[in-house]
Design a protein around this motif. Structure first.
Motif, PDB file in Angstrom:
ATOM      1  N   GLY A  67     -22.276 -25.038   7.327  1.00 52.50           N
ATOM      2  CA  GLY A  67     -22.421 -23.855   8.166  1.00 52.50           C
ATOM      3  C   GLY A  67     -22.871 -22.612   7.428  1.00 52.50           C
ATOM      4  O   GLY A  67     -22.897 -21.526   8.010  1.00 52.50           O
TER       5      GLY A  67
ATOM      6  N   ARG B 141     -15.793 -25.603  11.660  1.00 57.55           N
ATOM      7  CA  ARG B 141     -17.076 -26.263  11.923  1.00 57.55           C
ATOM      8  C   ARG B 141     -17.468 -26.120  13.391  1.00 57.55           C
ATOM      9  O   ARG B 141     -18.656 -25.910  13.697  1.00 57.55           O
ATOM     10  CB  ARG B 141     -16.984 -27.747  11.548  1.00 57.55           C
TER      11      ARG B 141
ATOM     12  N   GLU C 204     -18.929 -22.778  13.837  1.00 59.84           N
ATOM     13  CA  GLU C 204     -20.261 -22.692  13.273  1.00 59.84           C
ATOM     14  C   GLU C 204     -21.311 -23.325  14.170  1.00 59.84           C
ATOM     15  O   GLU C 204     -22.420 -22.799  14.301  1.00 59.84           O
ATOM     16  CB  GLU C 204     -20.273 -23.378  11.890  1.00 59.84           C
TER      17      GLU C 204
END
Length: 283
Positions: free
Chosen positions: A99, A273, A276
């Motif tokens: 990311g 995550r 992101e």
């Protein structure tokens, strides 16, 4: 022992944080200090506060020509340089490697690693004349896992590798080198990474409080100046990090294994995550 009284000191990233605290401490010990920073307004305010022993030089460590010119100007004004402190640094927002944009990686590497390289290149010709000392500010992230902060860890590991090389190369020239490894310091650099980010505080709570406890910039500065005065090659602060440094060959791999299997950290990684993916332009 090295008496700082009358010594000529150059510090990058000197308008705030560790750099400013180091400038204050050096002046209190009788040194003249050249403060280098890219923030011209803040730099001028700081120099006015510090008085006649301080001089301001606007420079960006990512600009090697401009930085060399600023260091040369400081040397001309002071009649030489005895100590160079490569302190300027930045930190990324918390993110996984997947990311993190290439631009963000380059920004951190550009200041933290190439900036130190540029500072070394600019300072060595002057330190060679005075047989002075070079100080590079690394981090405990030179030897601990950089999960969710890879660009910073990569940059600081690179700084350590550079310092180790310089220790051998510069011995023949009589130039000393000190590597400073700090844990979390209560500065804008550290605090800026967590502002408005609940996942940062959640991650921080996964680690022992004794390791995440912050020290003040003044404490970091005292460690740097004491290391210069005593001609030390390295300083690790706070002291609780020292055993992890000494045993890094054992603790490092074991720590990586523990972190990879830690359920709570995995949960945070999943949340980071997901954030992101939903906002690919951040950080």
């Amino acid at each position: 022992m090295t008496d700082l009284d009358g010594k000529r000191v150059v510090i990058t990233g000197a308008a705030r944080g560790i750099g400013l605290a180091t400038a204050r401490g050096a002046i209190a010990r009788g040194a003249r200090v050249a403060l280098l920073d890219r923030d011209e307004l803040e730099l001028k305010q700081v120099v006015t506060e510090l008085g006649a022993a301080a001089s301001a030089f606007v420079a960006d460590v990512t600009d090697p020509e401009g930085l060399s010119a600023a260091v040369a100007a400081a040397a001309a004004e002071f009649g030489g340089i005895d100590v160079v402190v490569a302190n300027a640094g930045v930190a990324p927002k918390m993110a996984t490697v997947a990311g993190t944009s290439l631009a963000e990686f380059d920004r951190v590497i550009g200041v933290n690693l190439r900036g130190v390289w540029n500072t070394v290149q600019a300072g060595l010709p002057h330190l060679g004349v005075s047989r002075g000392r070079l100080v590079v500010v690394a981090s405990v992230y030179s030897f601990v896992n950089g999960v969710l902060g890879a660009p910073y860890a990569v940059s600081k590991a690179g700084v350590e590798a550079l310092a180790r090389t310089l220790r051998v190369e510069l011995a023949v020239a009589g130039i000393g080198i000190t590597t400073a490894y700090f844990g979390f310091v209560d500065t804008d650099l550290v605090n800026g990474t967590k502002v408005g980010d609940p996942l940062f505080e959640k991650t921080e709570k996964l680690f022992p409080r004794m390791l995440t406890k912050r020290i003040s910039p003044d404490r970091a500065a005292k460690e740097i100046l004491r290391a210069v005065e005593r001609n030390r090659t390295r300083v690790v602060a706070p002291a609780l990090w020292r055993p992890l440094d000494w045993l890094r060959g054992i603790v490092g791999p074991l720590g990586d294994t523990v972190l990879a299997r830690a359920g709570k950290l995995r949960d945070v990684l999943v949340q980071v995550r997901a954030r992101e993916v939903s906002s690919p332009n951040e950080p």
